[in-house]
Design an enzyme around this catalytic site. Structure first.
Site, PDB file in Angstrom:
ATOM      1  CB  THR A   1       7.219 -70.965  -8.971  1.00  0.00           C
ATOM      2  OG1 THR A   1       7.833 -70.490 -10.607  1.00  0.00           O
ATOM      3  CG2 THR A   1       8.008 -72.714  -8.769  1.00  0.00           C
ATOM      4  CG  MET A   2       6.924 -68.014  -4.510  1.00  0.00           C
ATOM      5  SD  MET A   2       7.844 -67.228  -2.919  1.00  0.00           S
ATOM      6  CE  MET A   2       9.328 -66.777  -4.730  1.00  0.00           C
ATOM      7  CG  ASP A   3       8.887 -64.164  -8.445  1.00  0.00           C
ATOM      8  OD1 ASP A   3       8.228 -63.319  -8.096  1.00  0.00           O
ATOM      9  OD2 ASP A   3      10.429 -64.331  -8.088  1.00  0.00           O
TER      10      ASP A   3
ATOM     11  CD  GLU B   1      -0.952 -65.203  -2.712  1.00  0.00           C
ATOM     12  OE1 GLU B   1      -0.368 -65.952  -2.485  1.00  0.00           O
ATOM     13  OE2 GLU B   1      -0.022 -63.946  -3.278  1.00  0.00           O
ATOM     14  CB  ALA B   2      -5.440 -71.447  -3.908  1.00  0.00           C
ATOM     15  CD  GLN B   3       0.511 -69.963  -1.857  1.00  0.00           C
ATOM     16  OE1 GLN B   3      -0.754 -70.169  -2.644  1.00  0.00           O
ATOM     17  NE2 GLN B   3       0.784 -68.320  -2.280  1.00  0.00           N
TER      18      GLN B   3
END
Ligand SMILES: [Zn+2]
Length: 222
Positions: free
Chosen positions: A10-12, A87-89
């Site tokens: 997830t983020m963070d 940030e591959a998403q």
């Protein structure tokens, strides 16, 4: 044998920090790498972590051919033993396929870091392609936490303090037309994602005389 590895979280959860650490570890072993990123929080052509570290990176713009970038590097006399993709998403499925080709045909290790699903819980196209093609998918074990203390597994978009579950998949910077208002993100456990209860809503509910603080989990579904 080179590998395509997708580190998801997830983020963070410290993905960018781990990406930087991975680069450091390989460099320390005398390997040469290339770092890609897209829409980093610190701006263009930089990979930054929340802990304050950063390093220059190649910005993955629409249509950039990652295979070509590595070929050009090597043609210019530079070694590329591995590639780090943060940030591959946000990469396109075609760009992910270029990464797989780098592994298979040029023996370049690819370490991709990204979020699997968006604020609507739908997979990002780049992450979907990574899951489909990766030799290994590793879920990062640094746990981001929901406001309730449970493990956060979902990314919520919050617009002007209110959680939303519809809208453009990617809102970057000040593209106000796509989503007017102040856009923020918050990680939540699934339970609070499903109830659309971000920290601000929980705080408001706790202050409300209608809802006892200890019964937040019993709030009705929207
Ligand atoms: Zn929660």
């Amino acid at each position: 044998m080179a590998e395509l590895v997708f580190f998801s979280g997830t983020m963070d959860c410290g993905k960018s920090t781990l990406a930087l650490q991975m680069d450091h570890n390989h460099r320390a072993r005398g390997r040469a790498g290339l770092i890609f990123t897209r829409f980093d929080r610190a701006g263009q052509s930089v990979l930054s972590s929340r802990l304050g570290l950063s390093t220059p990176a190649v910005e993955v713009s629409d249509g950039l051919d990652l295979w070509d970038v590595v070929v050009e590097r090597r043609t210019g006399g530079h070694r590329v033993d591995y590639v780090i993709c943060d940030e591959a998403q946000f990469y396109s499925p075609a760009q992910v396929e270029q990464l797989a080709r780098l592994v298979d045909e040029m023996d370049v290790d690819v370490f991709a870091f990204g979020i699997t699903s968006d604020f609507r819980t739908e997979l990002f196209p780049g992450s979907r392609r990574l899951i489909e093609l990766a030799d290994k998918v590793q879920v990062l074990q640094v746990e981001a936490l929901c406001w309730c203390g449970r493990r956060a597994t979902h990314n919520a978009r919050v617009v002007d303090g209110v959680m939303v579950v519809e809208g453009e998949q990617v809102v970057v910077g000040d593209t106000e037309a796509a989503a007017p208002g102040v856009v923020e993100y918050e990680v939540l456990c699934r339970r609070h994602y499903m109830r659309r209860m971000n920290s601000r809503a929980a705080h408001a509910a706790a202050l409300s005389a209608d809802v006892l603080p200890l019964e937040l989990d019993a709030c009705p579904l929207p």
